[in-house]
Design a protein around this motif. Structure first.
Motif, PDB file in Angstrom:
ATOM      1  N   SER A 289       0.698  -1.288   0.174  1.00 13.75           N
ATOM      2  CA  SER A 289       0.036   0.079   0.119  1.00 13.75           C
ATOM      3  C   SER A 289       0.761   1.259  -0.042  1.00 13.75           C
ATOM      4  O   SER A 289       0.571   2.295  -0.774  1.00 13.75           O
ATOM      5  N   PRO A 290       1.848   1.196   0.815  1.00 12.57           N
ATOM      6  CA  PRO A 290       2.657   2.611   0.772  1.00 12.57           C
ATOM      7  C   PRO A 290       3.345   3.139  -0.846  1.00 12.57           C
ATOM      8  O   PRO A 290       2.989   4.167  -1.258  1.00 12.57           O
ATOM      9  N   VAL A 291       3.450   2.018  -1.704  1.00 11.83           N
ATOM     10  CA  VAL A 291       3.917   2.303  -2.918  1.00 11.83           C
ATOM     11  C   VAL A 291       2.641   2.981  -3.765  1.00 11.83           C
ATOM     12  O   VAL A 291       2.717   3.674  -4.614  1.00 11.83           O
ATOM     13  N   MET A 292       1.757   2.068  -3.361  1.00  8.07           N
ATOM     14  CA  MET A 292       0.391   2.463  -4.155  1.00  8.07           C
ATOM     15  C   MET A 292      -0.087   3.974  -3.689  1.00  8.07           C
ATOM     16  O   MET A 292      -0.470   4.566  -4.599  1.00  8.07           O
ATOM     17  N   GLU A 293      -0.161   4.445  -2.562  1.00  9.14           N
ATOM     18  CA  GLU A 293      -0.440   5.554  -2.330  1.00  9.14           C
ATOM     19  C   GLU A 293       0.580   6.869  -2.565  1.00  9.14           C
ATOM     20  O   GLU A 293       0.071   7.875  -2.960  1.00  9.14           O
ATOM     21  N   GLU A 294       1.827   6.307  -2.733  1.00 11.97           N
ATOM     22  CA  GLU A 294       2.851   7.337  -3.493  1.00 11.97           C
ATOM     23  C   GLU A 294       2.545   7.442  -4.732  1.00 11.97           C
ATOM     24  O   GLU A 294       2.585   8.796  -5.220  1.00 11.97           O
ATOM     25  N   TYR A 295       2.163   6.352  -5.566  1.00 10.00           N
ATOM     26  CA  TYR A 295       1.848   6.628  -6.708  1.00 10.00           C
ATOM     27  C   TYR A 295       0.615   7.472  -7.133  1.00 10.00           C
ATOM     28  O   TYR A 295       0.548   8.311  -8.076  1.00 10.00           O
ATOM     29  N   LEU A 296      -0.507   7.250  -6.309  1.00  2.94           N
ATOM     30  CA  LEU A 296      -1.507   7.884  -6.472  1.00  2.94           C
ATOM     31  C   LEU A 296      -1.755   9.595  -5.927  1.00  2.94           C
ATOM     32  O   LEU A 296      -2.320  10.203  -6.224  1.00  2.94           O
ATOM     33  N   GLY A 297      -0.546   9.749  -5.384  1.00  6.38           N
ATOM     34  CA  GLY A 297      -0.202  11.118  -4.848  1.00  6.38           C
ATOM     35  C   GLY A 297       0.253  11.805  -5.936  1.00  6.38           C
ATOM     36  O   GLY A 297       0.431  13.197  -5.736  1.00  6.38           O
ATOM     37  N   GLY A 298       0.496  11.433  -7.254  1.00  3.81           N
ATOM     38  CA  GLY A 298       1.064  11.963  -8.419  1.00  3.81           C
ATOM     39  C   GLY A 298      -0.053  12.990  -8.895  1.00  3.81           C
ATOM     40  O   GLY A 298      -1.456  12.802  -8.621  1.00  3.81           O
ATOM     41  N   LYS A 299       0.298  14.089  -9.645  1.00  5.61           N
ATOM     42  CA  LYS A 299      -0.796  15.345  -9.937  1.00  5.61           C
ATOM     43  C   LYS A 299      -1.736  14.480 -10.825  1.00  5.61           C
ATOM     44  O   LYS A 299      -1.391  14.062 -11.722  1.00  5.61           O
ATOM     45  N   HIS A 300      -2.722  14.727 -10.656  1.00  9.39           N
ATOM     46  CA  HIS A 300      -4.042  14.093 -11.641  1.00  9.39           C
ATOM     47  C   HIS A 300      -4.206  12.778 -11.631  1.00  9.39           C
ATOM     48  O   HIS A 300      -4.769  12.293 -12.543  1.00  9.39           O
ATOM     49  N   ARG A 301      -3.277  11.918 -10.721  1.00  9.37           N
ATOM     50  CA  ARG A 301      -3.198  10.533 -10.970  1.00  9.37           C
ATOM     51  C   ARG A 301      -4.629   9.736 -10.454  1.00  9.37           C
ATOM     52  O   ARG A 301      -5.072   8.918 -11.490  1.00  9.37           O
TER      53      ARG A 301
END
Length: 477
Positions: A289-301
């Motif tokens: 989940s930390p990897v996914m949350e970091e990815y979803l934190g991207g602009k407009h993601r």
């Protein structure tokens, strides 16, 4: 509250929306131009609903641009023109607050007449703030400001209902049809049946609206937590097909036994599942989940991922077939690649940014790959080379590909769908992350074993497209 039979808001609550320095500068502008000034629209609605205040929407009888320019001179903010046809402008202040000014709309002689020309009743609300600025209303606890509500929007707020102000609202600006669904999704309100019928009758007029404006509203819907709900409602009244006609052929189109919905229903369900995954990422990817949350934190993601979910099978209607050699089995050969091509066509029509188009098309083109790897893993045939190949193809969007795979898997619950496919998807993603950490990252962070200069100086090769392929194969090896 009510005072003398009228609905009011506490003056202190209204005054709290204005930083002290802004209040002082607005008072100076008020002294310069005189006249009445009102807090309107979403600012009033959110105040009544006790939602976090957004930007400030202010309306004056005339000369809105002049008001804005004077505030810009006093505040040092940035002046932004809001439309050639309307007298409206925005000031972007340094503290991250936007102040929008608009004049009474065409022909309106009062704030009530102006509000009657707006889109939805819940946005056709105003509160006078001129007395706050001049000091005639001190903003004390006992002071109240009247709510101007010519279209009975307060009742609609209480009933949690979206209703168009007048039947001609959509004729004045067809984009308002999309705004109905946007605010219903944003506020979690229902849409009045008469308003839905008017949208059904006028849905084709949306094609007169600039595509950039349509795309902007659609992205705002996708950014809400109830995009699936909004798109289902758009489907029911026919507006959906004016926006994404490419998906219409998927209605009633059967799928293999691994699916329980038709093609279009599956696309909508994938969007629903994506919203649920994003809302509770730890439940679906507990180990990563930390990897996914970091990815979803991207602009407009988050918006990009929802578009990918809705459109991931857009290539199925044009690749539908029956394989008689396999007992009449339904097939969609290469629907992933055809879908990516169709996505580019949709993106051009909606004037999407290159970054959005590139990412969503890549995810659609690759969305079957995780399931191919899952099949191999189930049969004990998953190789390191296959893992490396998918990591290389998806690049930094490996998390996005597996978010899409999870939503796709959850949206397909047919008789032959693997029982534990969600756990397989999550487990496979964790395995690929380990492969990336152990085999890919060390190679990418170390000096390259061979460079283009080596190919020229040592092997005497002529530079060209082949260089890229050689270096890529060396890195993979």
């Amino acid at each position: 509250m009510r005072q003398n039979g009228k609905h009011t808001l506490p003056a202190v609550a209204v005054a709290a929306l204005f930083p002290k320095s802004l209040m002082e500068k607005l008072a100076a502008v008020q002294r310069e131009f005189g006249g009445e000034i009102y807090l309107v629209g979403g600012s009033v609605r959110d105040l009544i609903l006790k939602r976090p205040p957004g930007d400030l929407d202010l309306t004056v009888s005339c000369n809105a641009e002049q008001w804005a320019k004077h505030l810009q001179e006093l505040s040092g903010g940035t002046f932004v023109e809001l439309g050639r046809e309307e007298d409206a402008a925005r000031i972007v202040l340094r503290q991250g607050l936007d102040v929008d000014f608009s004049s009474f709309r065409s022909g309106a002689r009062s704030i009530a007449e102006d509000l009657e020309q707006r889109d939805m009743t819940v946005n056709a609300l105003a509160v006078p703030v001129h007395d706050l600025l001049t000091g005639h209303c001190g903003g004390q606890e006992q002071d109240e400001l009247p709510i101007i509500d010519p279209s009975n929007g307060l009742a609609d707020l209480e009933q949690q209902r979206i209703r168009v102000v007048t039947p001609k609202s959509f004729a004045d600006d067809p984009l308002r049809m999309l705004r109905v669904f946007r605010f219903a999704a944003l506020l979690d309100f229902t849409i009045e049946s008469e308003t839905l019928e008017q949208i059904h009758q006028q849905r084709e007029t949306l094609n007169r609206v600039a595509k950039e404006r349509v795309a902007y509203e659609l992205d705002l819907i996708m950014a809400s937590p109830r995009a699936h709900q909004a798109f289902c409602a758009m489907r029911d009244c026919g507006l959906f097909w004016e926006i994404l006609p490419e998906l219409r052929a998927g209605q009633g189109m059967d799928q293999p036994a691994s699916h329980h919905l038709d093609v279009f229903g599956h696309c909508l369900e994938a969007l629903k599942q994506m919203e649920q995954i994003i809302a509770d990422i730890k439940h679906y990817f507990p180990e990563t989940s930390p990897v996914m949350e970091e990815y979803l934190g991207g602009k407009h993601r988050r918006v990009q991922m929802k578009w990918a979910a809705l459109l991931h099978d857009v290539g199925k209607p044009v690749t539908y077939g029956i394989n008689e050699k396999k007992g009449g089995r339904i097939t969609f050969y290469n629907h992933d690649l055809r879908g990516a091509d169709i996505l580019h066509r949709i993106a051009r029509r909606l004037r999407w940014a290159k970054e959005d188009t590139s990412l969503i098309a890549r995810l659609i083109a690759l969305h079957m790959r995780p399931f191919f790897l899952a099949n191999n893993q189930r049969q004990g045939r998953l190789t390191l080379k296959a893992c490396l190949r998918l990591i290389r193809k998806s690049k930094e969007h490996l998390p996005g590909l597996f978010l899409l795979a999870m939503s796709d898997a959850l949206a397909g619950k047919g008789e032959t769908s693997p029982e534990d496919i969600e756990q397989e998807v999550a487990g496979l993603f964790a395995r690929l992350l380990r492969v990336e950490e152990e085999h890919v990252t060390p190679v990418r962070t170390a000096p390259p074993l061979i460079t283009g200069r080596d190919l020229i100086e040592e092997l005497h090769l002529t530079p060209g497209p082949l260089f890229k392929e050689i270096l890529k194969k060396v890195e993979l090896a």
